[in-house]
Design a protein around this motif. Structure first.
Motif, PDB file in Angstrom:
ATOM      1  N   GLU A 106      -5.760  -3.746   4.339  1.00 33.03           N
ATOM      2  CA  GLU A 106      -4.363  -3.387   4.007  1.00 33.03           C
ATOM      3  C   GLU A 106      -3.758  -4.800   3.461  1.00 33.03           C
ATOM      4  O   GLU A 106      -3.029  -5.548   4.065  1.00 33.03           O
ATOM      5  CB  GLU A 106      -3.395  -2.910   5.018  1.00 33.03           C
ATOM      6  CG  GLU A 106      -4.061  -1.705   5.515  1.00 33.03           C
ATOM      7  CD  GLU A 106      -3.177  -1.123   6.666  1.00 33.03           C
ATOM      8  OE1 GLU A 106      -1.907  -1.458   6.564  1.00 33.03           O
ATOM      9  OE2 GLU A 106      -3.607  -0.432   7.590  1.00 33.03           O
ATOM     10  N   ASP A 108      -1.050  -5.547   1.681  1.00 33.84           N
ATOM     11  CA  ASP A 108       0.398  -6.045   1.757  1.00 33.84           C
ATOM     12  C   ASP A 108       0.486  -6.663   3.255  1.00 33.84           C
ATOM     13  O   ASP A 108       1.281  -7.507   3.557  1.00 33.84           O
ATOM     14  CB  ASP A 108       1.261  -4.778   1.590  1.00 33.84           C
ATOM     15  CG  ASP A 108       1.346  -4.200   0.254  1.00 33.84           C
ATOM     16  OD1 ASP A 108       1.112  -5.348  -1.046  1.00 33.84           O
ATOM     17  OD2 ASP A 108       1.437  -3.200  -0.215  1.00 33.84           O
ATOM     18  N   ARG A 109      -0.077  -5.758   4.109  1.00 33.81           N
ATOM     19  CA  ARG A 109       0.096  -6.294   5.651  1.00 33.81           C
ATOM     20  C   ARG A 109      -0.605  -7.675   5.822  1.00 33.81           C
ATOM     21  O   ARG A 109      -0.033  -8.713   6.642  1.00 33.81           O
ATOM     22  CB  ARG A 109      -0.741  -5.213   6.496  1.00 33.81           C
ATOM     23  CG  ARG A 109      -0.044  -5.286   7.934  1.00 33.81           C
ATOM     24  CD  ARG A 109      -0.338  -3.968   8.733  1.00 33.81           C
ATOM     25  NE  ARG A 109      -1.067  -4.663   9.912  1.00 33.81           N
ATOM     26  CZ  ARG A 109      -1.836  -3.934  10.632  1.00 33.81           C
ATOM     27  NH1 ARG A 109      -2.208  -2.781  10.423  1.00 33.81           N
ATOM     28  NH2 ARG A 109      -2.272  -4.305  11.709  1.00 33.81           N
ATOM     29  N   ARG A 123      -2.601 -10.551  -2.954  1.00 31.87           N
ATOM     30  CA  ARG A 123      -2.584  -8.752  -3.159  1.00 31.87           C
ATOM     31  C   ARG A 123      -3.439  -8.415  -4.071  1.00 31.87           C
ATOM     32  O   ARG A 123      -3.898  -7.263  -3.876  1.00 31.87           O
ATOM     33  CB  ARG A 123      -0.925  -8.590  -3.307  1.00 31.87           C
ATOM     34  CG  ARG A 123      -0.742  -7.304  -2.768  1.00 31.87           C
ATOM     35  CD  ARG A 123       0.851  -6.888  -2.797  1.00 31.87           C
ATOM     36  NE  ARG A 123       1.314  -7.799  -1.638  1.00 31.87           N
ATOM     37  CZ  ARG A 123       2.347  -8.591  -2.009  1.00 31.87           C
ATOM     38  NH1 ARG A 123       2.511  -9.094  -3.198  1.00 31.87           N
ATOM     39  NH2 ARG A 123       3.039  -9.125  -0.831  1.00 31.87           N
TER      40      ARG A 123
END
Length: 166
Positions: A106, A108-109, A123
């Motif tokens: 993920e 973004d995380r 990203r």
């Protein structure tokens, strides 16, 4: 957080050397399966295997697809992440756990605590699907060399060719 000292070769350290050179991507001969994600495997006898260090593989490689420009971009994104944070992006007690973590990335995380322009850059580099990893190595280099992190792109509010605003 400073970069990990063991990532640097010889006397060159960030405070001494203005240029960083990646000396080894870890490609090597076929080896036996180990417990960590540090292992490099490659098949030269037709046996099922992969080439690369599992902790730096792209999700598509973890699924058995061959390496590509997109997977190289993903791997470089993981190297940049480790240089910035001093920690691997994916951890596990064995190779299979590392590969499972990669498949579930993920971005973004993962980059949530990074400053710009690195969060945006990573990203894009760490998009799980290689078809949406739409960034070229030249653009990565330009973004890393540009003080603003914009890769030399002109200000969208400025007329093309106009002198920079001060």
């Amino acid at each position: 957080m400073p970069p990990r000292p063991d990532l640097f070769f010889g006397p060159c350290r960030p405070e001494v050397c203005p240029t960083v050179k990646i000396l080894d991507f870890g490609l090597a001969a076929r080896r036996t399966l180990a417990a960590s994600g540090d292992l490099t495997l490659s098949g030269d006898d037709g046996a099922p295997a992969w080439t690369g260090t599992p902790a730096f593989m792209a999700p598509e490689q973890a699924d058995g697809d061959p390496a590509s420009e997109a997977s190289d971009i993903f791997a470089l994104g993981l190297i940049i992440f480790e240089l910035l944070t001093g920690a691997r992006a994916f951890a596990g007690d064995n190779v299979l756990q590392v590969l499972r973590a990669i498949r579930g990335i993920e971005p973004d995380r993962l980059v949530a605590l990074l400053d710009e322009p690195f969060a945006t850059l990573l990203r894009r580099m760490l998009a799980p699907d290689p078809r949406t990893r739409r960034i070229r190595m030249r653009e990565v280099v330009d973004m890393l060399q540009s003080p603003s992190g914009q890769g030399g792109k002109e200000d969208a509010t400025q007329s093309p060719g106009a002198p920079p605003r001060t």
